[in-house]
Design an enzyme around this catalytic site. Structure first.
Site: not given
Length: 481
Positions: A291, A318
Site C-alpha cells: 500500500c 502507518h
C-alpha cells in the site's frame, strides 16, 4: 420597512436556491439512468476527474460536481447540466463500446466529443472480455476487494468474482464471513445485500453467487468443478511471497494467473499500476507491491522526472494492522508485540526499497522506516528528498503537484488537498492512491518535504483491481486518450 424588505429578499433567495437544487436533483436522476444503461449494455463507465459517478446515489453525484473544479485556480465548479449533456451525446453514439470516459477532462479542456470519439474509434486495442476471479483469503484486503467488485452495477464483462478461498473452519463460519463483509467498523455497512446460501456453500452478494471454498493448500483445489476456468487468483493471505509458494496456485485446475497483494521476493515483478505496469507482459505471477509503495511511487516518479532526486528518506506514519497485538504479548518481530492500540511502534518497512523495483532509476537512493500508530486506517508518508534541481519555493512545488494531480495521466494515482483542516479520517474510503497535503509541503533550497495521505485499504485495493484487469487481458478505450 427595511427589515421586511430584507426578509422578503432572503426568502426569495432561499426559494431560488432550493428550486435550483431540485433541478439539479432531477438532472442527477436522469444522469444515473443513462450511466446505468451505458454500463450494462455497452460496458462504458463514466468518471469525473477520475472519480466514478455512483449510479445509486443522487447525493454522491451532486457532491462530486460541487468539489470537482475545472482544474483552474478559480475553482469554477462543473455544472451537472454539462455532464448530463455530454453523457446524452455518449448514449446517442452507436460506436462507443468498452470505454472509460472522463467527462470532467472533456468539459474542462473544451474537448470536442465527436473528435474524441473518432480518435477512440481508431484504437483497436480494447478487449471487452471476461475473467473469472478467485480471492484466496478473506481478510481486510479480501473483503475490500469484494466490496469494490460487487458494489457496482452487474455486468457480464470484466472481472467476475466467482469464489473465495479460506481455511477449513467450524460450523457457522459462512455466516460469520458474510457478516464481516456486510458490516465494517471502518468503512460502514456494505452498499447492497449479502445473504448466505448454505445449500451451495456460498454467499449471494448483490444478486451474484460467490462460491466459498475451504482448503489448506492452493494446489489441492479443482476450480473447474465449480465452473471456474482460466481464473486469476488474487492471493491476499501474505503466506506465500515467492515463486515456489505462489506457484502452487498454478498447479490447481482452472487457474491461469496469480496476483499477490504484498511485496514479492525473487524475480517476481513488484508492480505499481500507472508507473511500471507496462512491464507485466505475459507474466503468470505478479505482485501489486504494498500500500505504501503504491501511495508514494507515482509522486516520486513525477518529482524525479521534473526535478531529479539525488536521494531521500521515507517515513511512514502507518495505521496498525492485524499482525500486531492488541495488548502486550509475544511476537516474532521486534516491537510489534507491544500493544498496537496503546503505543506508537517504530518498525521496518520495505516500501522505500520496493520503489526501486518499480522505478529502477531510484534504486538505492531511498531509505525508509515506519511508525505504527493507534489508528485503524489511513496512513501518512513523509518524503524527505534532496533534489537535483531546486524548486522555486513550496508554492511552486505545490503548483506542479496540483497540475500532476489534475492531469489526465495522473488523476487516478495522485490527488491533492490544500485544506488547512484535513485530518486522517477525511480520507477513509478514498480510491485515490496518494493525496498530497499542500499545507505541509516544505522547501529549503534543493531539499523538499512532501506529505502524502493514503487509505491503506481502499486506495491500495483500487490499484490491485486495476492491475488485475490488465492481467485478465481486459482493456478499455480511454476517452480522452
Amino acid at each position: 420597512m427595511f427589515l421586511v424588505s430584507q426578509a422578503n429578499t432572503l426568502r426569495q433567495l432561499h426559494q431560488d436556491r432550493l428550486s435550483s437544487y431540485n433541478d439539479q436533483e432531477q438532472q442527477a436522476i436522469e444522469l444515473i439512468g443513462l450511466l446505468n444503461k451505458l454500463y450494462n449494455e455497452r460496458d462504458v463507465q463514466v468518471t469525473l476527474f477520475g472519480e466514478t459517478l455512483d449510479t445509486t446515489s443522487v447525493g454522491q453525484v451532486l457532491a462530486l460536481h460541487q468539489k470537482a473544479a475545472i482544474r483552474e485556480q478559480d475553482g469554477k465548479p462543473i455544472a451537472i447540466a454539462d455532464t448530463l449533456e455530454m453523457v446524452k451525446a455518449l448514449a446517442s453514439s452507436s460506436d462507443i463500446q468498452s470505454a472509460r470516459v472522463d467527462v470532467g477532462q472533456l468539459i474542462a479542456n473544451d474537448t470536442d466529443l465527436q473528435a474524441a470519439l473518432q480518435e477512440a474509434g481508431d484504437d483497436k486495442s480494447a478487449q471487452n472480455g471476461t475473467t473469472d476471479v478467485v480471492l484466496y483469503g478473506f481478510g481486510r484486503i479480501g473483503r475490500i476487494l469484494t466490496r469494490l467488485l460487487l458494489s457496482q452495477a452487474s455486468s457480464k464483462k470484466g472481472l467476475q468474482l466467482k469464489a473465495i478461498v479460506v481455511r477449513p473452519a467450524a460450523a457457522g463460519d459462512l455466516a460469520k464471513r458474510a457478516s464481516l463483509l456486510e458490516r465494517d467498523s471502518i468503512h460502514g455497512s456494505f452498499t447492497g445485500g449479502v445473504s448466505v446460501d448454505d445449500d451451495n456453500n456460498g454467499m449471494v452478494i448483490n444478486g451474484r453467487f460467490v462460491q466459498v471454498i475451504y482448503a489448506n493448500d492452493p494446489s489441492e483445489i479443482d476450480y473447474t468443478a465449480y465452473g471456474i476456468d482460466d481464473a486469476l487468483v488474487i492471493d491476499n493471505t501474505g503466506i506465500w511471497k515467492d515463486e515456489a509458494g505462489l506457484g502452487k496456485h498454478l498447479q490447481s485446475q482452472g487457474v491461469n494467473k496469480v496476483l499477490l497483494t504484498a511485496p514479492a521476493g525473487g524475480d517476481i515483478k513488484n508492480v505499481v499500476y500507472g508507473v511500471n505496469n507496462d512491464t507485466v507482459g505475459e507474466d503468470t505471477i505478479v505482485s501489486a507491491a504494498s500500500c505504501t509503495t503504491n501511495a508514494i511511487t507515482p509522486t516520486l516518479k513525477v518529482l524525479n522526472d521534473e526535478y531529479g532526486i539525488e536521494n531521500g528518506h521515507v517515513e511512514t506514519i502507518h495505521s496498525f494492522t492485524n499482525d500486531q497485538n492488541l495488548i502486550d504479548n509475544y511476537h516474532k518481530s521486534d516491537r510489534r508485540g507491544r500493544s498496537a492500540v496503546l503505543n506508537m511502534v517504530i518498525t521496518s518497512t520495505g516500501a522505500a526499497k520496493a520503489v526501486g523495483k518499480a522505478l529502477p532509476e531510484l534504486g538505492g537512493k531511498l531509505t525508509g522506516n515506519a511508525i505504527r500508530v493507534p489508528t485503524p486506517n489511513v496512513s501518512l508518508a513523509i518524503l524527505n528528498l534532496n533534489l537535483k534541481q531546486a524548486p522555486q519555493g513550496a508554492d511552486a512545488l505545490n503548483e506542479f503537484l496540483r497540475k500532476m494531480a489534475n492531469s489526465n495521466t495522473w488523476q487516478s494515482q495522485i490527488s491533492y488537498t490544500d485544506s488547512t483542516e484535513a485530518v486522517s479520517t477525511d480520507f477513509v474510503g478514498t480510491k485515490h492512491v496518494g493525496i498530497v497535503d499542500a499545507q505541509a509541503t516544505i522547501v529549503t533550497d534543493n531539499h523538499a518535504t512532501v506529505y502524502i495521505w493514503y487509505d491503506n485499504e481502499v486506495g491500495y485495493s483500487t490499484q490491485v483491481l486495476r492491475l488485475a484487469t490488465q492481467m485478465g487481458g481486459i482493456s478499455y478505450t480511454q476517452i480522452p486518450a
